[in-house]
Design a protein around this motif. Sequence first.
Motif, PDB file in Angstrom:
ATOM      1  N   LEU A 191       0.823  -1.210   0.000  1.00  0.00           N
ATOM      2  CA  LEU A 191       0.000   0.000   0.000  1.00  0.00           C
ATOM      3  C   LEU A 191       0.855   1.258   0.000  1.00  0.00           C
ATOM      4  O   LEU A 191       0.500   2.266  -0.627  1.00  0.00           O
ATOM      5  CB  LEU A 191      -0.949   0.000   1.203  1.00  0.00           C
ATOM      6  N   ARG A 192       1.984   1.214   0.685  1.00  0.00           N
ATOM      7  CA  ARG A 192       2.909   2.364   0.667  1.00  0.00           C
ATOM      8  C   ARG A 192       3.431   2.575  -0.752  1.00  0.00           C
ATOM      9  O   ARG A 192       3.510   3.721  -1.241  1.00  0.00           O
ATOM     10  CB  ARG A 192       4.056   2.125   1.635  1.00  0.00           C
ATOM     11  N   ASP A 193       3.786   1.485  -1.416  1.00  0.00           N
ATOM     12  CA  ASP A 193       4.293   1.577  -2.785  1.00  0.00           C
ATOM     13  C   ASP A 193       3.225   2.158  -3.721  1.00  0.00           C
ATOM     14  O   ASP A 193       3.518   3.046  -4.538  1.00  0.00           O
ATOM     15  CB  ASP A 193       4.712   0.183  -3.258  1.00  0.00           C
ATOM     16  N   VAL A 194       1.989   1.672  -3.607  1.00  0.00           N
ATOM     17  CA  VAL A 194       0.907   2.165  -4.459  1.00  0.00           C
ATOM     18  C   VAL A 194       0.630   3.631  -4.170  1.00  0.00           C
ATOM     19  O   VAL A 194       0.412   4.433  -5.096  1.00  0.00           O
ATOM     20  CB  VAL A 194      -0.364   1.310  -4.273  1.00  0.00           C
ATOM     21  N   THR A 195       0.639   4.010  -2.912  1.00  0.00           N
ATOM     22  CA  THR A 195       0.388   5.406  -2.552  1.00  0.00           C
ATOM     23  C   THR A 195       1.428   6.328  -3.173  1.00  0.00           C
ATOM     24  O   THR A 195       1.081   7.368  -3.771  1.00  0.00           O
ATOM     25  CB  THR A 195       0.395   5.580  -1.020  1.00  0.00           C
ATOM     26  N   GLU A 196       2.682   5.970  -3.057  1.00  0.00           N
ATOM     27  CA  GLU A 196       3.747   6.793  -3.638  1.00  0.00           C
ATOM     28  C   GLU A 196       3.622   6.854  -5.156  1.00  0.00           C
ATOM     29  O   GLU A 196       3.846   7.911  -5.770  1.00  0.00           O
ATOM     30  CB  GLU A 196       5.109   6.221  -3.232  1.00  0.00           C
ATOM     31  N   TYR A 335      -7.726   2.586   2.730  1.00  0.00           N
ATOM     32  CA  TYR A 335      -7.935   3.237   1.434  1.00  0.00           C
ATOM     33  C   TYR A 335      -8.343   4.695   1.613  1.00  0.00           C
ATOM     34  O   TYR A 335      -7.922   5.568   0.840  1.00  0.00           O
ATOM     35  CB  TYR A 335      -9.017   2.503   0.645  1.00  0.00           C
ATOM     36  N   ASN A 336      -9.176   4.955   2.610  1.00  0.00           N
ATOM     37  CA  ASN A 336      -9.599   6.343   2.862  1.00  0.00           C
ATOM     38  C   ASN A 336      -8.407   7.235   3.183  1.00  0.00           C
ATOM     39  O   ASN A 336      -8.355   8.399   2.757  1.00  0.00           O
ATOM     40  CB  ASN A 336     -10.614   6.390   3.999  1.00  0.00           C
ATOM     41  N   ARG A 337      -7.441   6.697   3.902  1.00  0.00           N
ATOM     42  CA  ARG A 337      -6.241   7.484   4.234  1.00  0.00           C
ATOM     43  C   ARG A 337      -5.407   7.742   2.979  1.00  0.00           C
ATOM     44  O   ARG A 337      -4.873   8.849   2.782  1.00  0.00           O
ATOM     45  CB  ARG A 337      -5.421   6.768   5.312  1.00  0.00           C
ATOM     46  N   ILE A 338      -5.297   6.715   2.124  1.00  0.00           N
ATOM     47  CA  ILE A 338      -4.578   6.897   0.866  1.00  0.00           C
ATOM     48  C   ILE A 338      -5.272   7.961   0.010  1.00  0.00           C
ATOM     49  O   ILE A 338      -4.643   8.845  -0.554  1.00  0.00           O
ATOM     50  CB  ILE A 338      -4.501   5.554   0.087  1.00  0.00           C
ATOM     51  N   TRP A 339      -6.592   7.866  -0.067  1.00  0.00           N
ATOM     52  CA  TRP A 339      -7.374   8.773  -0.886  1.00  0.00           C
ATOM     53  C   TRP A 339      -7.263  10.214  -0.386  1.00  0.00           C
ATOM     54  O   TRP A 339      -7.145  11.148  -1.169  1.00  0.00           O
ATOM     55  CB  TRP A 339      -8.830   8.321  -0.892  1.00  0.00           C
ATOM     56  N   THR A 340      -7.262  10.370   0.933  1.00  0.00           N
ATOM     57  CA  THR A 340      -7.119  11.706   1.516  1.00  0.00           C
ATOM     58  C   THR A 340      -5.779  12.323   1.122  1.00  0.00           C
ATOM     59  O   THR A 340      -5.695  13.505   0.741  1.00  0.00           O
ATOM     60  CB  THR A 340      -7.235  11.643   3.038  1.00  0.00           C
ATOM     61  N   ARG A 341      -4.719  11.529   1.172  1.00  0.00           N
ATOM     62  CA  ARG A 341      -3.395  12.033   0.769  1.00  0.00           C
ATOM     63  C   ARG A 341      -3.373  12.377  -0.716  1.00  0.00           C
ATOM     64  O   ARG A 341      -2.822  13.408  -1.117  1.00  0.00           O
ATOM     65  CB  ARG A 341      -2.325  10.980   1.051  1.00  0.00           C
ATOM     66  N   LEU A 342      -3.993  11.530  -1.528  1.00  0.00           N
ATOM     67  CA  LEU A 342      -3.975  11.756  -2.981  1.00  0.00           C
ATOM     68  C   LEU A 342      -4.752  13.016  -3.351  1.00  0.00           C
ATOM     69  O   LEU A 342      -4.381  13.716  -4.298  1.00  0.00           O
ATOM     70  CB  LEU A 342      -4.576  10.529  -3.692  1.00  0.00           C
ATOM     71  N   LYS A 343      -5.806  13.310  -2.623  1.00  0.00           N
ATOM     72  CA  LYS A 343      -6.648  14.451  -2.954  1.00  0.00           C
ATOM     73  C   LYS A 343      -6.156  15.773  -2.380  1.00  0.00           C
ATOM     74  O   LYS A 343      -6.725  16.831  -2.671  1.00  0.00           O
ATOM     75  CB  LYS A 343      -8.085  14.178  -2.433  1.00  0.00           C
TER      76      LYS A 343
END
Length: 344
Positions: A191-196, A335-343
């Motif tokens: 998930l860290r890799d996908v987020t980056e 996923y919500n945390r990833i999405w928050t960072r992406l947005k």
Amino acid sequence: MTKTKLKMATALAAGLGLAGPALAEGELNIYNWGNYTNPELIEKFEAEFGIEVNLDGYDSNETMLAKVREGNTGYDIVVPGDSTVQIMIGLDMLAEIKPNEMENFKHMDPKWVDVWWDPGRNYSVPWQWGTTSFTVDTEVYTGDINTLALMFDPPEELKGRINMLNDMNDVINAGLRFRGYERCNQNPDELRDVTEMLIAAKENWRTMDYSTIEKLTSGDVDLSQNWNGAAMRAREQRPTLQYAYPVEGFTGWMDNVAVLKDAPNMDNAKLFVNFIMAPENAAMISNFARYANGIMGSEEFMDAEMLSAPEIVMPADAPTPDFVKPCAQEVTDLYNRIWTRLKQ
């Protein structure tokens, strides 16, 4: 209502186990995805049954679910995606209307009866089904389009010309596929890799928007994450667009008509559910929205181009669409945390 229409309404009401002809009047309030309902279908239903239909739109399952959970919306019909049907059944939000006992259920394609989100079809019937991939202008980019790399590691000609869906699951699942990871993933390293990767890819995106047809046909972007029916509608206006079937995989989905448990016009809603299972009416939905529908016999009423469109008829070598089941709450929280960072 004319005598002919009254007789039709009475017969259909009897076939559905309804109380009588007085029910085939009044209103029906439909809450559906925007730009997804054929106006001619609504006009036909209104003319046959003397029922006034009111239509309201939303742009995501999450928007619809949040609105409906407030209660007392006045809506009768909703059109949730597969996993959202299962969520709404679990929350006791849908009426068990037994479509499987209605007259037109005989037209349902058997492969869409025992579905994981509504086994046996006690709550819902198909509206449209399709895939989520992306569309690219092959005049702008002339290379192989069947790879998710075009969204996440794009060539120079597509940088800054990309629209992604404003949808957490569609974006993150595409990222997971591109990296070769499982869906409903809670592996911290993956998930860290996908987020980056997503954050880096966002530098090359122009927008994140559900209005994919408008984005593509206006020339605002040259590539958009997209649904196959919307891709076909866009291609009709911009012929150089092509829908991709990426080798890494893509999402399959079905939107379903269901009735809210607190529907104020319950019997009219049941009439509508039976109505859309008639092949000629299911075809009206497909001819407008440009997706398949799950009703046998509808093909003979469809526009000819629907039967051969590359967005509808998948190539023989395309991967099997991935119907993603709902993830556990702990995964959704990640996923919500990833999405928050992406947005941000």
